[in-house]
Design a protein around this motif. Structure first.
Motif, PDB file in Angstrom:
ATOM      1  N   GLN A   5      45.311   8.594  -1.095  1.00 41.37           N
ATOM      2  CA  GLN A   5      44.160   8.483  -1.906  1.00 41.37           C
ATOM      3  C   GLN A   5      44.475   9.706  -2.768  1.00 41.37           C
ATOM      4  N   GLU A   6      44.997  10.812  -2.515  1.00 44.69           N
ATOM      5  CA  GLU A   6      44.997  11.937  -3.363  1.00 44.69           C
ATOM      6  C   GLU A   6      46.383  12.215  -3.943  1.00 44.69           C
ATOM      7  N   PRO A   7      46.445  12.933  -4.891  1.00 51.21           N
ATOM      8  CA  PRO A   7      47.616  13.162  -5.669  1.00 51.21           C
ATOM      9  C   PRO A   7      48.110  14.543  -5.272  1.00 51.21           C
ATOM     10  N   CYS A  55      53.929   1.944 -11.574  1.00 46.54           N
ATOM     11  CA  CYS A  55      52.614   2.184 -12.163  1.00 46.54           C
ATOM     12  C   CYS A  55      51.595   1.151 -12.692  1.00 46.54           C
ATOM     13  N   ILE A  72      45.359  11.107 -13.564  1.00 44.93           N
ATOM     14  CA  ILE A  72      45.618  10.439 -12.170  1.00 44.93           C
ATOM     15  C   ILE A  72      45.894   8.963 -12.286  1.00 44.93           C
ATOM     16  N   PRO A 122      47.531   5.241 -10.550  1.00 41.83           N
ATOM     17  CA  PRO A 122      47.743   4.608  -9.032  1.00 41.83           C
ATOM     18  C   PRO A 122      49.281   4.183  -9.316  1.00 41.83           C
ATOM     19  N   SER A 173      50.748   2.237  -1.519  1.00 43.64           N
ATOM     20  CA  SER A 173      50.050   2.496  -2.735  1.00 43.64           C
ATOM     21  C   SER A 173      49.903   4.267  -2.644  1.00 43.64           C
ATOM     22  N   HIS A 174      49.725   4.591  -3.648  1.00 41.31           N
ATOM     23  CA  HIS A 174      49.665   6.178  -3.535  1.00 41.31           C
ATOM     24  C   HIS A 174      48.884   6.796  -5.051  1.00 41.31           C
ATOM     25  N   SER A 175      48.266   7.674  -5.012  1.00 42.31           N
ATOM     26  CA  SER A 175      47.764   8.387  -6.145  1.00 42.31           C
ATOM     27  C   SER A 175      48.528   9.653  -6.777  1.00 42.31           C
ATOM     28  N   TYR A 192      49.970  12.040 -10.277  1.00 43.30           N
ATOM     29  CA  TYR A 192      49.688  12.831 -11.590  1.00 43.30           C
ATOM     30  C   TYR A 192      50.761  12.203 -12.506  1.00 43.30           C
TER      31      TYR A 192
END
Length: 341
Positions: free
Chosen positions: A46-48, A88, A138, A140, A148-150, A152
């Motif tokens: 959930q975090e980049p 993306c 940010i 997805p 899935s991931h976040s 930049y």
């Protein structure tokens, strides 16, 4: 788009791109798998950003342009911890501004493929400085295993730039990177067949610096003296064997002053008293040519291309001719140096 628009021909650069990859592979020190595993153990999709217990940080970065190419990364001293292809979501890539540079914009239901890199904090900070006209956002992403991931991504800060065609060189860099990192063939096919480009120039169309005395030659030692360290020696630069002397800046109240001062500062810090071709080749990577190992590793055609792309646009008009004067040619030594990338 009509069929009259030019499309990428990436076949002509295949062989030299492979040679360039061989050069890069021979110089990169791979990250130890145990280090990679210890970093990923603290990953939160959930975090980049990954933050380790000792405070070290690592950043997930989605490359949408030339940074998805291993050669471009290497030339900027960016060595990702890991890299993988991904999609993306709810965004699209557009090409904008001078040169048609890649940008990202929100678009519900749209998607595109890119390459996700994991970079150290130091590398991400350097990348921020390189991408001065962009800001981090940010986005997805989903990898090809549907995880899935976040991450930049960089978005242009000035969105008023009009849409523009990318150059064939730029799209070739992107496509080569997509192929290298295993982007889906369907997406690569779209880039090749649907994205129009500004075509590359043929060698016979290259522009060059004119009015260079044909019978005046200087040595490398002569060139080095004119590196800006001694005010008694005006600054010289050398591009494609042609030496140019800085005549001087315009008056401080001239509308040209700030632009010329900025250009002069860049030239003095990077190219003064030197052959500039090798450094320009690293900044202006062209897959058509093998990545050179040193100044002597450049072909005549590559040097002519660099002169056309980087310098002829600065010296072909009267404004710039006021401040840089061709004065002669460099008599190169036949000795091959040991300098390398």
């Amino acid at each position: 788009m009509t069929n009259t628009l030019h499309r990428l021909n990436s076949s002509t650069s295949e062989a030299n791109f492979k040679l360039s990859c061989d050069v890069v592979h021979s110089k990169i020190i791979r990250h130890d798998q145990s280090l990679i595993d210890s970093i990923l153990a603290h990953d939160n999709p959930q975090e980049p950003i990954i933050t380790l217990p000792d405070g070290q940080k690592y950043f997930w970065y989605l490359a949408i342009g030339s940074m998805n190419n291993p050669i471009s990364l290497y030339l900027r001293n960016l060595i990702p911890i890991i890299s993988y292809p991904a999609i993306c979501l709810n965004h699209r890539v557009v090409f904008r501004g001078v040169g048609g540079m890649a940008d990202i914009e929100s678009c519900e239901g749209s998607e595109f493929d890119g390459v996700v890199h994991l970079l150290s904090e130091e590398q991400m900070n350097r990348l921020d400085k390189m991408e001065m006209s962009y800001e981090r956002i940010i986005v997805p992403v989903v990898n090809y295993q549907n995880q899935s991931h976040s991450a930049y991504a960089y978005k242009m800060t000035i969105t008023s730039h009009p849409d523009n065609l990318p150059s064939e060189r730029y799209l070739d860099i992107i496509v080569k990177g997509c192929e290298y990192y295993g982007i889906r063939p369907d997406y690569i096919k779209r880039l090749r067949e649907e994205q129009a480009v500004t075509p590359r120039k043929e060698p016979h169309m290259y522009q060059s610096i004119n009015d260079v005395p044909s019978d005046v030659f200087y040595t490398t030692d002569d060139l080095v003296k004119h590196n800006g360290s001694d005010p008694n020696y005006p600054i010289w630069i050398c591009i494609n064997g042609k030496i140019l002397e800085h005549v001087g800046l315009p008056p401080s109240d001239s509308p040209e002053y700030e632009a010329q001062k900025q250009f002069h500062t860049i030239i003095q810090s990077r190219f003064a008293g030197r052959e500039a071709d090798f450094e320009i080749a690293k900044a202006l990577y062209e897959p058509l040519h093998k990545l050179p190992l040193n100044e002597e590793d450049l072909t005549d055609e590559h040097r002519a291309m660099l002169e056309d792309h980087y310098f002829s646009m600065r010296f072909r008009n009267d404004q710039n001719n006021k401040y840089w004067k061709p004065i002669g040619r460099l008599r190169r030594s036949n000795k091959i140096t040991n300098s390398s990338l």
